[in-house]
Write an enzyme that holds these catalytic residues in place. Sequence first.
Site, PDB file in Angstrom:
ATOM      1  N   LYS A  13      44.103  50.015  48.770  1.00 39.42           N
ATOM      2  CA  LYS A  13      44.228  50.660  47.460  1.00 39.42           C
ATOM      3  C   LYS A  13      42.882  50.781  46.761  1.00 39.42           C
ATOM      4  CE  LYS A  13      46.997  47.496  45.814  1.00 39.42           C
ATOM      5  NZ  LYS A  13      47.428  46.586  46.898  1.00 39.42           N
ATOM      6  N   ARG A  88      53.306  46.001  38.792  1.00 42.34           N
ATOM      7  CA  ARG A  88      53.767  45.289  39.982  1.00 42.34           C
ATOM      8  C   ARG A  88      55.175  44.751  39.820  1.00 42.34           C
ATOM      9  NH1 ARG A  88      48.361  43.790  41.879  1.00 42.34           N
ATOM     10  NH2 ARG A  88      48.464  42.849  43.934  1.00 42.34           N
ATOM     11  N   ARG A 127      38.677  40.695  56.086  1.00 43.90           N
ATOM     12  CA  ARG A 127      38.049  40.827  54.767  1.00 43.90           C
ATOM     13  C   ARG A 127      37.673  39.449  54.227  1.00 43.90           C
ATOM     14  NH1 ARG A 127      41.414  43.558  49.967  1.00 43.90           N
ATOM     15  NH2 ARG A 127      42.328  41.507  49.721  1.00 43.90           N
ATOM     16  N   ARG A 133      37.339  36.035  49.680  1.00 44.34           N
ATOM     17  CA  ARG A 133      38.299  35.895  48.592  1.00 44.34           C
ATOM     18  C   ARG A 133      39.170  34.677  48.816  1.00 44.34           C
ATOM     19  NH1 ARG A 133      41.464  41.303  46.801  1.00 44.34           N
ATOM     20  NH2 ARG A 133      43.170  39.799  46.731  1.00 44.34           N
ATOM     21  N   ARG A 144      51.802  36.723  49.269  1.00 46.09           N
ATOM     22  CA  ARG A 144      51.569  37.969  48.532  1.00 46.09           C
ATOM     23  C   ARG A 144      52.440  39.096  49.084  1.00 46.09           C
ATOM     24  NH1 ARG A 144      45.582  37.748  49.694  1.00 46.09           N
ATOM     25  NH2 ARG A 144      45.452  39.926  49.102  1.00 46.09           N
TER      26      ARG A 144
HETATM   27  P1  ADP Z   1      46.096  42.549  46.658  1.00 46.67           P
HETATM   28  O1  ADP Z   1      45.101  42.988  47.694  1.00 46.67           O
HETATM   29  O2  ADP Z   1      46.847  41.319  47.084  1.00 46.67           O
HETATM   30  O3  ADP Z   1      47.000  43.641  46.213  1.00 46.67           O
HETATM   31  P2  ADP Z   1      44.756  42.405  44.012  1.00 46.67           P
HETATM   32  O4  ADP Z   1      43.278  42.331  43.981  1.00 46.67           O
HETATM   33  O5  ADP Z   1      45.383  43.681  43.554  1.00 46.67           O
HETATM   34  O6  ADP Z   1      45.222  42.003  45.479  1.00 46.67           O
HETATM   35  O7  ADP Z   1      45.371  41.199  43.142  1.00 46.67           O
HETATM   36  C1  ADP Z   1      45.006  39.868  43.389  1.00 46.67           C
HETATM   37  C2  ADP Z   1      45.897  38.917  42.602  1.00 46.67           C
HETATM   38  O8  ADP Z   1      45.764  39.181  41.193  1.00 46.67           O
HETATM   39  C3  ADP Z   1      47.401  39.024  42.864  1.00 46.67           C
HETATM   40  O9  ADP Z   1      47.810  38.319  44.005  1.00 46.67           O
HETATM   41  C4  ADP Z   1      47.961  38.439  41.556  1.00 46.67           C
HETATM   42  O10 ADP Z   1      47.865  37.031  41.552  1.00 46.67           O
HETATM   43  C5  ADP Z   1      47.000  38.965  40.511  1.00 46.67           C
HETATM   44  N1  ADP Z   1      47.470  40.250  39.954  1.00 46.67           N
HETATM   45  C6  ADP Z   1      46.845  41.465  40.076  1.00 46.67           C
HETATM   46  N2  ADP Z   1      47.544  42.427  39.459  1.00 46.67           N
HETATM   47  C7  ADP Z   1      48.647  41.834  38.927  1.00 46.67           C
HETATM   48  C8  ADP Z   1      49.776  42.298  38.188  1.00 46.67           C
HETATM   49  N3  ADP Z   1      49.919  43.604  37.863  1.00 46.67           N
HETATM   50  N4  ADP Z   1      50.707  41.386  37.820  1.00 46.67           N
HETATM   51  C9  ADP Z   1      50.599  40.097  38.138  1.00 46.67           C
HETATM   52  N5  ADP Z   1      49.576  39.589  38.841  1.00 46.67           N
HETATM   53  C10 ADP Z   1      48.604  40.440  39.244  1.00 46.67           C
END
Ligand code: ADP
Length: 191
Positions: A13, A88, A127, A133, A144
Amino acid sequence: MRLIIMGPPGAGKGTQAKFIAEHFKIPAISTGDIFRANVTKGTPLGLEAKRYMDAGDYVPDEVTNLMVRNRIDEPDAEPGFLLDGYPRTLSQVEELDGMIKFTGHQLDAVVVLTVDQDEIVSRLLQRAQVEGRADDTEDVIRRRQELYTEQTEPLIEVYRDRGLLVEVDGMGEVDDVTRRVFAALDVIPQS
Ligand code: ADP
């Protein structure tokens, strides 16, 4: 132009979000990036978010909603924005509807990147070696993915019912995915 990009963890994404945002000259707003920046700076928001992120859990809606509300209130997001990682949950969908309605605008499209779950785990583990990370360990990745399936995947039907869904095959080379995204988006009228 007000867009959302969705897809399971590791679907790419963030990578595609940058290209789309550049094309439409709108900011790409990644909730994950904002949380990580706050963790790095050690802000109260970062300290709160870190507890959830490290476990692969979602940060509570109230925290995330307020953060997004403040971000899209910034002047650079006035012409539009691309949200990456938000909404989400169904409750975040409602919140976002309210935020957009308040400004008198509407959502233009929701891009969903579809990918193979097994392929993703290996992508994310790779990654982890490059970016380091904290939430890219196998157990946390599985958590996740589980949460995505339970809480986020249902949003796809919501946006499909609204006629906003643009599904794109997210497998293969980055360039190919970008071409597919643009081909799919060009049919959407710009606002
Ligand atoms: P991923 O590659 O898992 O989609 P992101 O960088 O988008 O990772 O998000 C990393 C973390 O940040 C998530 O696992 C969650 O803990 C938190 N997070 C991000 N966006 C949201 C959201 N909209 N609602 C709740 N938690 C979020």
